[in-house]
Design a protein around this motif. Structure first.
Motif, PDB file in Angstrom:
ATOM      1  N   HIS A 181       0.830  -1.201   0.000  1.00 17.10           N
ATOM      2  CA  HIS A 181       0.000   0.000   0.000  1.00 17.10           C
ATOM      3  C   HIS A 181       0.865   1.252   0.000  1.00 17.10           C
ATOM      4  N   ASP A 182       2.167   1.106   0.146  1.00 20.33           N
ATOM      5  CA  ASP A 182       3.045   2.258   0.298  1.00 20.33           C
ATOM      6  C   ASP A 182       3.369   2.853  -1.066  1.00 20.33           C
ATOM      7  N   VAL A 183       2.657   3.922  -1.407  1.00 22.88           N
ATOM      8  CA  VAL A 183       2.790   4.531  -2.731  1.00 22.88           C
ATOM      9  C   VAL A 183       4.145   5.199  -2.912  1.00 22.88           C
ATOM     10  N   THR A 184       4.536   6.043  -1.960  1.00 18.87           N
ATOM     11  CA  THR A 184       5.753   6.845  -2.103  1.00 18.87           C
ATOM     12  C   THR A 184       6.992   5.974  -2.259  1.00 18.87           C
TER      13      THR A 184
ATOM     14  N   VAL B 271      10.317   0.796  -7.932  1.00 17.68           N
ATOM     15  CA  VAL B 271       9.839  -0.270  -8.818  1.00 17.68           C
ATOM     16  C   VAL B 271       9.947   0.146 -10.282  1.00 17.68           C
ATOM     17  N   ASP B 272       9.796  -0.840 -11.173  1.00 23.71           N
ATOM     18  CA  ASP B 272       9.826  -0.584 -12.611  1.00 23.71           C
ATOM     19  C   ASP B 272       8.430  -0.448 -13.204  1.00 23.71           C
ATOM     20  N   TYR B 273       7.449  -1.116 -12.563  1.00 24.12           N
ATOM     21  CA  TYR B 273       6.109  -1.142 -13.126  1.00 24.12           C
ATOM     22  C   TYR B 273       5.111  -1.387 -12.000  1.00 24.12           C
ATOM     23  N   VAL B 274       3.877  -0.907 -12.202  1.00 27.16           N
ATOM     24  CA  VAL B 274       2.833  -1.017 -11.185  1.00 27.16           C
ATOM     25  C   VAL B 274       1.551  -1.522 -11.826  1.00 27.16           C
ATOM     26  N   TYR B 275       0.889  -2.465 -11.132  1.00 24.74           N
ATOM     27  CA  TYR B 275      -0.462  -2.895 -11.496  1.00 24.74           C
ATOM     28  C   TYR B 275      -1.402  -2.541 -10.347  1.00 24.74           C
ATOM     29  N   PHE B 276      -2.576  -2.009 -10.678  1.00 24.81           N
ATOM     30  CA  PHE B 276      -3.601  -1.710  -9.684  1.00 24.81           C
ATOM     31  C   PHE B 276      -4.748  -2.701  -9.837  1.00 24.81           C
ATOM     32  N   LEU B 277      -5.141  -3.321  -8.711  1.00 22.87           N
ATOM     33  CA  LEU B 277      -6.262  -4.257  -8.707  1.00 22.87           C
ATOM     34  C   LEU B 277      -7.470  -3.631  -8.030  1.00 22.87           C
TER      35      LEU B 277
ATOM     36  N   GLY C 128       1.218   0.832 -15.267  1.00 19.59           N
ATOM     37  CA  GLY C 128       2.161   1.732 -15.911  1.00 19.59           C
ATOM     38  C   GLY C 128       3.456   1.834 -15.150  1.00 19.59           C
ATOM     39  N   THR C 129       4.400   2.556 -15.723  1.00 20.81           N
ATOM     40  CA  THR C 129       5.650   2.866 -15.046  1.00 20.81           C
ATOM     41  C   THR C 129       5.373   3.886 -13.946  1.00 20.81           C
ATOM     42  N   PRO C 130       6.304   4.068 -13.007  1.00 22.06           N
ATOM     43  CA  PRO C 130       6.080   5.089 -11.973  1.00 22.06           C
ATOM     44  C   PRO C 130       5.760   6.468 -12.543  1.00 22.06           C
ATOM     45  N   ASP C 131       6.462   6.888 -13.594  1.00 20.56           N
ATOM     46  CA  ASP C 131       6.184   8.195 -14.191  1.00 20.56           C
ATOM     47  C   ASP C 131       4.787   8.250 -14.798  1.00 20.56           C
ATOM     48  N   GLU C 132       4.373   7.167 -15.436  1.00 20.54           N
ATOM     49  CA  GLU C 132       3.027   7.112 -16.017  1.00 20.54           C
ATOM     50  C   GLU C 132       1.962   7.133 -14.931  1.00 20.54           C
ATOM     51  N   ILE C 133       2.240   6.467 -13.816  1.00 22.45           N
ATOM     52  CA  ILE C 133       1.276   6.437 -12.705  1.00 22.45           C
ATOM     53  C   ILE C 133       1.130   7.827 -12.100  1.00 22.45           C
ATOM     54  N   ARG C 134       2.250   8.512 -11.882  1.00 18.63           N
ATOM     55  CA  ARG C 134       2.194   9.862 -11.305  1.00 18.63           C
ATOM     56  C   ARG C 134       1.428  10.827 -12.198  1.00 18.63           C
TER      57      ARG C 134
ATOM     58  N   ILE D 289      -3.275   6.974  -5.239  1.00 20.14           N
ATOM     59  CA  ILE D 289      -1.946   7.519  -4.948  1.00 20.14           C
ATOM     60  C   ILE D 289      -2.031   8.818  -4.151  1.00 20.14           C
ATOM     61  N   ASN D 290      -3.182   9.499  -4.200  1.00 18.75           N
ATOM     62  CA  ASN D 290      -3.347  10.733  -3.427  1.00 18.75           C
ATOM     63  C   ASN D 290      -4.082  10.515  -2.111  1.00 18.75           C
ATOM     64  N   GLY D 291      -4.511   9.276  -1.855  1.00 21.83           N
ATOM     65  CA  GLY D 291      -5.194   8.969  -0.609  1.00 21.83           C
ATOM     66  C   GLY D 291      -6.522   9.691  -0.438  1.00 21.83           C
TER      67      GLY D 291
END
Length: 267
Positions: free
Chosen positions: A200-203, A209-215, A224-230, A241-243
């Motif tokens: 759960h730790d976004v920051t 990490v290199d890549y993120v999946y959201f379920l 997406g990649t961290p930059d794409e997620i941001r 990601i903004n809580g």
């Protein structure tokens, strides 16, 4: 292009009449550190159990290093699991074994190496996590961050090709959290392995990490990649990601009318 180390294709899994995962597809390549994020109960830990063969998908496929995990018999399943490392939430150290013996445990159980070689390997793994000087201590003598690092040393004892982490940052102070995050990245790169982190730790995750999946709702709702997620404008990702309390992921679980439940409703 090499085939993925882990590949889930349209996986469905549930208990009785309750689906946990309904249509999940994802890939993890060698060398990657991949985060799996989502709300509580979204199936993140279940996904790790599917990869490790603890449970089997009702439909779809779970491939690890070219093998269909759901089709493996006991012997091949055991051999496949030898290639995996697992860091459990809060470490799960054996409380009656010293730090040294905790790390030596998988080497003694799964190899025929002489004790002199095991000693060298244990000290090497503890050195990698900065705790060679703590090898004589018992788990109750360790801080939370130290215990998590010992568990990490035990998890990499057999040089796994795939590391899985179930909420590795939970309950850690900021210094320990950052230390564990850096170790995950460094050890993955040093081993030439792949890593899957349920968190759960976004920051901290987006920093390493290199890549993120959201379920959510049993499906992958964002990736997406961290930059794409941001930079994402997708409502679920922005909320997570903004809580934010309000968004696609509801704060309240669906329930009958509140006034009716309290007996305050009027005709």
């Amino acid at each position: 292009m090499t085939s993925p180390l882990v590949q889930l294709d349209r996986v469905r899994f549930g208990y009785s009449d309750r689906d946990i995962l309904t249509d999940v597809s994802l890939t993890v390549a060698r060398g990657q550190v991949v985060a799996i994020m989502g709300g509580s109960g979204s199936g993140k830990t279940t996904l790790l159990r599917l990869i490790g063969g603890q449970v089997k998908a009702q439909s779809g496929s779970v491939m690890v290093d070219g093998e269909d995990v759901g089709m493996l018999s006991e012997g091949p399943m055991y051999n496949m699991r030898r290639k995996l490392g697992m860091l459990f939430q809060f470490g799960a150290l054996f409380t009656d074994l010293s730090v040294y013996d905790n790390v030596a445990f998988p080497l003694r159980e799964r190899t025929n190496l002489p004790e002199t070689v095991i000693r060298d390997l244990v000290l090497m793994k503890l050195q990698a996590v900065g705790l060679r000087g703590a090898h004589t201590l018992m788990p109750f003598e360790l801080s939370g961050g130290m215990a998590r690092r010992v568990a990490l040393a035990r998890a990499i004892a057999l040089d796994p090709m795939l590391m899985m982490y179930d909420e590795p940052f939970t309950g850690l102070d900021p210094i320990s959290l950052s230390t564990i995050g850096q170790l995950v990245r460094e050890l993955n790169d040093a081993l030439g392995a792949a890593s899957i982190i349920v968190t759960h730790d976004v920051t901290e995750s987006l920093a390493m990490v290199d890549y993120v999946y959201f379920l959510s709702g049993g499906r992958v709702v964002g990736q997406g990649t961290p930059d794409e997620i941001r930079a994402s404008s997708e409502p679920f990702i922005k909320q997570f990601i903004n809580g934010e309390r309000d968004g696609p992921l509801p704060f309240h679980k669906p329930a009958p009318d509140y006034a009716l439940d309290l007996g305050l409703a009027h005709d």
